[in-house]
Design a protein around this motif. Structure first.
Motif, PDB file in Angstrom:
ATOM      1  N   TYR A  30       0.824  -1.206   0.000  1.00  0.00           N
ATOM      2  CA  TYR A  30       0.000   0.000   0.000  1.00  0.00           C
ATOM      3  C   TYR A  30       0.862   1.263   0.000  1.00  0.00           C
ATOM      4  CZ  TYR A  30      -4.148  -2.792   1.212  1.00  0.00           C
ATOM      5  OH  TYR A  30      -5.190  -3.691   1.211  1.00  0.00           O
ATOM      6  N   SER A  31       1.804   1.319   0.929  1.00  0.00           N
ATOM      7  CA  SER A  31       2.643   2.522   1.012  1.00  0.00           C
ATOM      8  C   SER A  31       3.545   2.645  -0.205  1.00  0.00           C
ATOM      9  CB  SER A  31       3.466   2.516   2.297  1.00  0.00           C
ATOM     10  OG  SER A  31       4.233   1.335   2.432  1.00  0.00           O
ATOM     11  N   ASP A  32       3.985   1.531  -0.756  1.00  0.00           N
ATOM     12  CA  ASP A  32       4.803   1.589  -1.974  1.00  0.00           C
ATOM     13  C   ASP A  32       4.030   2.232  -3.122  1.00  0.00           C
ATOM     14  OD1 ASP A  32       7.043   0.476  -0.819  1.00  0.00           O
ATOM     15  OD2 ASP A  32       6.781  -1.516  -1.711  1.00  0.00           O
ATOM     16  N   CYS A  33       2.747   1.912  -3.232  1.00  0.00           N
ATOM     17  CA  CYS A  33       1.943   2.486  -4.314  1.00  0.00           C
ATOM     18  C   CYS A  33       1.716   3.983  -4.093  1.00  0.00           C
ATOM     19  CB  CYS A  33       0.608   1.757  -4.426  1.00  0.00           C
ATOM     20  SG  CYS A  33       0.751   0.096  -5.135  1.00  0.00           S
ATOM     21  N   VAL A  34       1.506   4.384  -2.852  1.00  0.00           N
ATOM     22  CA  VAL A  34       1.355   5.809  -2.554  1.00  0.00           C
ATOM     23  C   VAL A  34       2.647   6.549  -2.891  1.00  0.00           C
ATOM     24  CG1 VAL A  34       1.085   7.472  -0.676  1.00  0.00           C
ATOM     25  CG2 VAL A  34      -0.452   5.505  -0.835  1.00  0.00           C
ATOM     26  N   LEU A  35       3.769   5.988  -2.468  1.00  0.00           N
ATOM     27  CA  LEU A  35       5.060   6.614  -2.781  1.00  0.00           C
ATOM     28  C   LEU A  35       5.296   6.637  -4.284  1.00  0.00           C
ATOM     29  CD1 LEU A  35       7.229   4.961   0.018  1.00  0.00           C
ATOM     30  CD2 LEU A  35       6.408   7.329  -0.040  1.00  0.00           C
ATOM     31  N   GLY A  36       4.928   5.553  -4.957  1.00  0.00           N
ATOM     32  CA  GLY A  36       5.115   5.489  -6.405  1.00  0.00           C
ATOM     33  C   GLY A  36       4.284   6.519  -7.150  1.00  0.00           C
ATOM     34  N   ALA A  37       3.162   6.934  -6.553  1.00  0.00           N
ATOM     35  CA  ALA A  37       2.314   7.959  -7.160  1.00  0.00           C
ATOM     36  C   ALA A  37       2.785   9.369  -6.825  1.00  0.00           C
ATOM     37  CB  ALA A  37       0.868   7.771  -6.714  1.00  0.00           C
ATOM     38  N   GLY A  38       3.887   9.465  -6.082  1.00  0.00           N
ATOM     39  CA  GLY A  38       4.484  10.766  -5.804  1.00  0.00           C
ATOM     40  C   GLY A  38       4.016  11.418  -4.519  1.00  0.00           C
ATOM     41  N   ALA A  39       3.326  10.677  -3.660  1.00  0.00           N
ATOM     42  CA  ALA A  39       2.824  11.223  -2.405  1.00  0.00           C
ATOM     43  C   ALA A  39       3.600  10.652  -1.229  1.00  0.00           C
ATOM     44  CB  ALA A  39       1.339  10.919  -2.252  1.00  0.00           C
ATOM     45  N   ALA A  40       3.371  11.204  -0.051  1.00  0.00           N
ATOM     46  CA  ALA A  40       3.845  10.651   1.207  1.00  0.00           C
ATOM     47  C   ALA A  40       2.644  10.043   1.932  1.00  0.00           C
ATOM     48  CB  ALA A  40       4.499  11.729   2.061  1.00  0.00           C
TER      49      ALA A  40
END
Length: 238
Positions: A30-40
């Protein structure tokens, strides 16, 4: 300014080195996808759902994702639990329902994933099919053993979801429950080829989408996460 997304998380028994005790945990996908989308991101484990606590948390984030996990307690929608249901997690149910209702009230960009779709529906007064194999006659949506199933999804043309992922796609499924009576305020935006509800839009929100599948299990396709980040940026611009 970096977009900050709140991710609901679990409170489960977890072994870490010498320790085996209750802990706030969330699969890294989940967090990897958020980071991959450019967010924290910030994790939001279950806690007492006072109005003030919920408001303070949502004041601090730009968007909310309710993640997958255990079955929603059937008693919250007026039914006795099915024998195959998970043991209830009343702390998580109460926390996430409060977060969802408050996020809708303030038009905070929202994405629900698997359980997140079901929590959304229950929070707004809908009900769930408690055990899909009893209805559709197969376990096509949940093989068990931590093996995700591939299933086709048909998206409603012209829906917000269609603008993000197109009108047909194959998704990763792991659920034995699904929406039954769809709550007022939600519009079905996708179904399986067997008619099972696979996604909804939240009426009246600038961005409110929930899907029954697990987009975090397809890390090469970040369209839903990127759309959530874009919604935050558009909200800021307004």
């Amino acid at each position: 300014m970096t977009v900050l997304i709140g991710l609901s998380s679990y409170m489960e028994q977890a072994a870490m080195g010498l320790w085996d005790r209750p802990a706030a945990v969330l699969p890294r996908v989940y967090s990897d996808c958020v980071l991959g989308a450019g967010a924290a991101f910030v994790a939001l484990p279950p806690q007492p759902a006072s109005e003030d606590a919920v408001a303070r948390v949502l004041d601090a984030v730009d968007a909310l994702i309710i993640t997958g996990g255990k079955d929603v307690d059937a008693r919250l929608y007026g039914q006795d639990p099915h024998p195959d249901n998970d043991a209830p997690r009343p702390d998580r149910d109460a926390w996430e329902i409060a977060l969802v209702r408050a996020a809708i009230a303030r038009d905070l960009p929202f994405l629900g994933i698997c359980r997140g779709l079901q929590i959304l529906n229950v929070a707004l007064g809908g009900t769930l099919i408690q055990h899909l194999p009893d209805v559709i006659g197969s376990n096509r949506y949940s093989y068990g053993g931590a093996v995700f199933a591939d299933n086709p999804v048909l998206v409603e043309p012209g829906s917000r979801l269609a603008g993000i992922v197109g009108e047909q796609l194959t998704v990763k499924s792991y659920h034995h429950q699904a929406l039954d009576r769809v709550a007022d305020g939600l519009t079905v935006s996708a179904r399986g080829d067997d008619g099972v509800v696979q996604a909804v839009d939240i009426d009246g929100m600038s961005f409110g989408v929930a899907v029954q599948w697990h987009p975090e299990e397809s890390p090469d396709d970040l369209r839903l996460f990127a759309a959530l980040v874009d919604a935050v940026e558009q909200r800021r611009a307004r």
